[in-house]
Scaffold this motif. Structure first.
Motif, short mmCIF file in Angstrom:
data_model
loop_
_atom_site.label_atom_id
_atom_site.label_comp_id
_atom_site.label_asym_id
_atom_site.label_seq_id
_atom_site.Cartn_x
_atom_site.Cartn_y
_atom_site.Cartn_z
N ILE A 169 0.85 -1.20 0.00
CA ILE A 169 0.00 0.00 0.00
C ILE A 169 0.88 1.25 0.00
O ILE A 169 1.73 1.41 0.88
CB ILE A 169 -0.93 0.02 1.24
CG1 ILE A 169 -1.87 -1.18 1.21
CG2 ILE A 169 -1.69 1.34 1.34
CD1 ILE A 169 -2.73 -1.34 2.45
N ASP A 227 -5.61 -0.92 -5.47
CA ASP A 227 -6.60 0.13 -5.74
C ASP A 227 -5.89 1.35 -6.31
O ASP A 227 -5.26 2.10 -5.57
CB ASP A 227 -7.30 0.50 -4.41
CG ASP A 227 -8.10 1.77 -4.51
OD1 ASP A 227 -8.72 2.00 -5.56
OD2 ASP A 227 -8.10 2.53 -3.52
N LYS A 252 -6.57 -2.66 -0.90
CA LYS A 252 -6.02 -1.31 -1.06
C LYS A 252 -4.73 -1.33 -1.90
O LYS A 252 -4.43 -0.35 -2.60
CB LYS A 252 -5.76 -0.70 0.33
CG LYS A 252 -5.27 0.72 0.33
CD LYS A 252 -6.38 1.67 -0.08
CE LYS A 252 -5.91 3.10 -0.24
NZ LYS A 252 -6.81 3.89 -1.08
N TYR A 284 -9.03 2.25 3.65
CA TYR A 284 -8.42 1.11 4.32
C TYR A 284 -8.29 1.40 5.82
O TYR A 284 -7.79 2.46 6.21
CB TYR A 284 -7.03 0.88 3.70
CG TYR A 284 -6.22 -0.20 4.37
CD1 TYR A 284 -6.36 -1.53 4.00
CD2 TYR A 284 -5.32 0.12 5.38
CE1 TYR A 284 -5.62 -2.52 4.60
CE2 TYR A 284 -4.56 -0.87 6.00
CZ TYR A 284 -4.72 -2.19 5.61
OH TYR A 284 -3.99 -3.17 6.22
#
Ligand SMILES: Cc1ncc(COP(=O)(O)O)c(C=O)c1O
Length: 479
Positions: A176, A311, A308, A318
């Motif tokens: 992430i 994404d 996430k 998140y």
């Protein structure tokens, strides 16, 4: 109630209890209309016989302070102020009833109360056992060096920059990408949900979620005037095929999901399903709240990357927290999302509590900023895995003819489906009488009349064994 009568006192026990309750009534802690806890609960709490409680209540009743109604309990009906004053005191009970936030569901109120009973075996509690929490290392962190910086001030709206930088690094390892400006520190994942409910949604909005779900056990969205809508789960995660149609039909505003080690089923969403879910939500422009509070607690192999991580459109909010892995009491979590969303939620958080505890943020930063956290998590995984295996062994021995279950790959929970048509409510009450506290499936979906959420994270191994064997006998007795 912390208070207990002094067994060494020269006064009879019932008199001590009468005086204690009288004081509560006279000083306004128990106002007129307050329901007094049941005789069984009081006897348990005060560690006395039920007959002692009956005598104490009889005295209060003779003084005109309480009144009992058969089958419904005992209530405060008078206090000296109400007897002396010309105008009646405020009717607090009607204020309590009309407050905006919905009360907890009855069974959770009971669970919250019973958790304090001495010697209770908690077979459903969703937190790490106190033995598994890292007290010693945390105490060391709290012996703060004179040269270390420590802020006792209010922090900036999004929370301590040091902690947000640490979390930004930590999230990179999960795939992430989130700059500190896209991270808001919150007082636990539950607060993240609260902020989303009042900061991003209109009254009447519809929230999709897996059914069953943790979301049904708290009234965060419902109290803000929103409606929940459950979508079934299978072994790979939330069923994604109908989401598009349902979104258009119900005008859903958000989808809430717990992809890793779902509460209460323990399910792990497969990598394929994660991609399918992301795709359908992208196509339908349906934002996702990804609740990843159990993500670190894998027992066999690491879970697929969070939603996430894949994404690229800012479709996912998140949520993470240290509550399930390090300490629920520190009350620290985080939410990651597009900057305007984080700015909005930070602004509301400032209006709600001016930020999470700076001392808790300091401690969590100490934990998470180097390898120590990962080393600690590895130990927790080993412990949890042996607890899971032990619990499954007990289930195999005592439950194979009365229930079915899946073996979770992480987290805390086993979603036990009882095969016979017994009343879960009755089982809950019977078990409680025997000192065993359960989490019925109805807490997570009112239609789940045959499930229990078992947890192997809290009770000791000896308690798990004793509690589960007794539970199996109770179920067989009810058949
Ligand atoms: C899925 C899920 N999300 C959020 C929470 C709340 O976590 P926190 O203690 O961080 O507020 C829980 C606690 O049980 C949970 O199971």
């Amino acid at each position: 109630m912390e208070w207990k009568p002094q067994k060494s006192s020269s006064n009879p026990l019932h008199l001590e209890i009468t005086n204690y309750m009288k004081k509560k009534i006279l000083n306004g802690e128990w106002t007129i209309g307050t329901k007094i806890p049941s005789q069984r609960i009081l006897a348990n709490q005060f560690e006395v016989n039920r007959s002692t409680i009956v005598t104490a209540l009889d005295e209060l009743s003779a003084d005109g302070l309480v009144e009992s109604k058969v089958g419904s309990g005992t209530w405060v009906v008078n206090n000296t102020w109400s007897l002396l004053a010309s105008t009646p005191p405020p009717d607090w009970i009607s204020y309590v009833r009309s407050g905006i936030h919905q009360p907890n569901i009855g069974i959770i109120q009971k669970i919250n109360e019973a958790e304090a009973y001495p010697n209770i075996i908690r077979l459903g509690t969703g937190e790490l056992s106190p033995d598994l929490l890292p007290n010693e290392q945390t105490k060391k962190f709290l012996q703060i060096d004179v040269n270390d910086s420590l802020s006792l001030s209010y922090q900036e709206p999004k929370g301590s920059l040091e902690l947000r930088e640490t979390i930004s690094h930590y999230l990179k390892r999960k795939g992430i990408e989130a700059a500190p400006a896209s991270i808001l520190i919150v007082s636990g994942a539950l607060q993240a949900l609260q902020l989303i409910s009042i900061g991003l949604l209109k009254r009447g909005s519809v929230i999709f979620h897996e059914t069953p779900s943790y979301l049904n056990s708290v009234h965060v969205f419902q109290s803000a005037g929103m409606n929940l809508f459950g979508i079934p789960l299978d072994n790979e995660g939330i069923k994604y095929e109908s989401i598009g149609r349902l979104k258009r039909q119900h005008h859903a505003s958000l989808l809430y999901t717990i992809p890793s080690f779902h509460n209460p089923t323990g399910n792990l969403m497969s990598e394929k399903r994660r991609h399918q879910l992301l795709e359908v939500c992208k196509k339908e422009a349906l934002p996702i709240i990804e609740d990843d509070v159990y993500g670190e607690l894998w027992l066999d192999s690491p879970p697929p990357k969070p939603l996430k991580a894949n994404d690229k459109q800012g479709n996912v909010l998140y949520i993470g927290s240290v509550s399930k892995s390090l300490s629920p009491g520190l009350r620290i979590g985080w939410i990651v999302g597009p900057e305007p969303v984080i700015d909005r939620l930070a602004d509301i958080k400032m209006q709600t509590d001016y930020g999470s505890s700076s001392l808790s943020q300091y401690v969590v930063n100490k934990w998470m900023k180097d390898e120590l956290y990962e080393d600690y998590l590895n130990q927790v995984r080993v412990e949890l895995k042996s607890r899971r295996d032990y619990t499954v062994e007990i289930l195999n021995t005592y439950f194979s003819d009365i229930a079915v279950w899946n073996i979770p790959k992480g987290g805390f929970y086993i979603w036990l489906q009882i095969q016979s048509n017994i009343s879960i409510q009755k089982l809950f009450e019977l078990a409680l009488k025997e000192g065993i506290l359960l989490n019925p499936g109805t807490v997570y979906d009112k239609n789940e009349q045959r499930h229990l959420r078992l947890s192997y994270s809290f009770a000791s191994l000896a308690e798990l064994e004793e509690g589960l064997i007794r539970l199996s006998e109770l179920i067989k007795g009810l058949k």
